[in-house]
Write an enzyme that holds these catalytic residues in place. Structure first.
Site, short mmCIF file in Angstrom:
data_model
loop_
_atom_site.label_atom_id
_atom_site.label_comp_id
_atom_site.label_asym_id
_atom_site.label_seq_id
_atom_site.Cartn_x
_atom_site.Cartn_y
_atom_site.Cartn_z
N ASP A 56 74.54 17.70 75.04
CA ASP A 56 75.37 16.89 75.95
C ASP A 56 75.94 17.64 77.16
OD1 ASP A 56 74.85 15.21 73.86
OD2 ASP A 56 76.94 14.82 73.33
N THR B 69 81.11 18.82 73.18
CA THR B 69 82.22 19.72 73.03
C THR B 69 82.17 20.35 71.64
OG1 THR B 69 83.70 17.97 72.22
CG2 THR B 69 83.71 18.41 74.59
N LYS C 287 78.08 10.86 68.05
CA LYS C 287 78.49 12.25 68.26
C LYS C 287 77.41 13.19 67.75
CE LYS C 287 82.69 10.87 69.48
NZ LYS C 287 82.53 9.41 69.49
N LYS D 20 71.35 9.90 72.39
CA LYS D 20 72.05 9.60 71.13
C LYS D 20 73.25 8.70 71.40
CE LYS D 20 74.61 14.00 71.11
NZ LYS D 20 75.99 13.55 71.09
N CYS E 254 80.78 16.88 69.40
CA CYS E 254 79.34 16.69 69.22
C CYS E 254 78.63 17.93 68.69
CB CYS E 254 78.72 16.20 70.52
SG CYS E 254 79.30 14.54 70.93
C1 C5J Z 1 80.81 15.22 73.07
C2 C5J Z 1 82.73 13.76 73.22
N1 C5J Z 1 79.61 15.40 73.59
N2 C5J Z 1 83.60 14.77 73.13
N3 C5J Z 1 81.40 14.00 73.29
O1 C5J Z 1 81.35 16.09 72.45
O2 C5J Z 1 83.12 12.62 73.27
#
Ligand code: C5J
Length: 221
Positions: free
Chosen positions: A26, A159, A133, A130, A163
């Protein structure tokens, strides 16, 4: 195949190049760039932007060695039919699907949903879209990894506590050995970064191993 070793905590991790994949989670404009979804939620994106350069070094090393590189993007269909109501509206506030500075937030095809230019996928590198998460939930990630004979995952991205952690935990249940270079993952919250990494390597690598970009690049040589 030659066995190599990543220096890591709580102990070194043996691996083979041919059964290792890099999973870049991500690294999307919405999460990492000023003006995206992450910042719209009131977060300081400088905490996640520090992962870009180390990610680039690991990505370059993986590409040089012919390691399978997979990218993921969190996001939804334009009609939001794959977004559960509980995710769409949290605490009476709706962000996903609304118009932000980079287009509709977390909607596939919008500018903010795309991967940042610094880490942009090359032709032939699978990109996993996706809705959740975790990178395995409702995706073909496991199928692709199995078809390539992958056993070890180098997991980078954002993060750390959301995720990245969700993906690493499920990867561990599915039998993969995960190593997380700590400077290649980012959180908007420094204390979450610290404890999310500690949780992974606790109890003799209960979910995986923690390392850093230099050790990953050295291990891949
Ligand atoms: C990810 C989120 N990618 N924090 N998404 O961690 O919403």
């Amino acid at each position: 195949m030659t066995q190599k070793t990543f220096h890591a905590e709580p102990f070194d991790l043996p691996f083979e190049i041919g059964s290792t994949a890099l999973v870049m989670i991500d690294m999307q404009r919405d999460f990492v760039e000023p003006g995206g979804f992450g910042e719209a939620l009131g977060n300081d994106v400088s905490f996640v932007r520090s992962a870009i350069e180390p990610c680039k070094r690991v990505l370059d090393a993986a590409r040089r060695q012919g390691v399978l590189v997979i990218h993921t993007r969190e996001g939804h269909r334009a009609d939001l039919s794959d977004c559960p109501p509980a995710k769409l509206t949290r605490g009476g506030q709706t962000f996903i699907g609304t118009h932000g500075p980079m287009g509709r937030i977390l909607v596939r095809g919008e500018a903010g949903h795309d991967i940042i230019p610094e880490l942009y996928p090359q032709a032939g590198e699978p990109v996993i879209d996706k809705p959740g998460k975790g990178a395995f939930y409702q995706t073909d990630l496991h199928l692709i990894l199995q078809n390539h004979g992958i056993k070890t995952l180098i997991v980078c991205g954002v993060t750390t506590e959301v995720c990245v952690n969700t993906t690493v935990r499920e990867a561990n249940d599915r039998g993969y050995e995960c190593i997380i270079p700590q400077d290649c993952v980012g959180s908007y919250f420094p204390e979450f970064q610290k404890y999310a990494l500690e949780m992974i390597k606790a109890q003799g690598a209960i979910f995986g191993w923690v390392s850093d970009s230099s050790a990953i690049v050295a291990g891949l040589q």
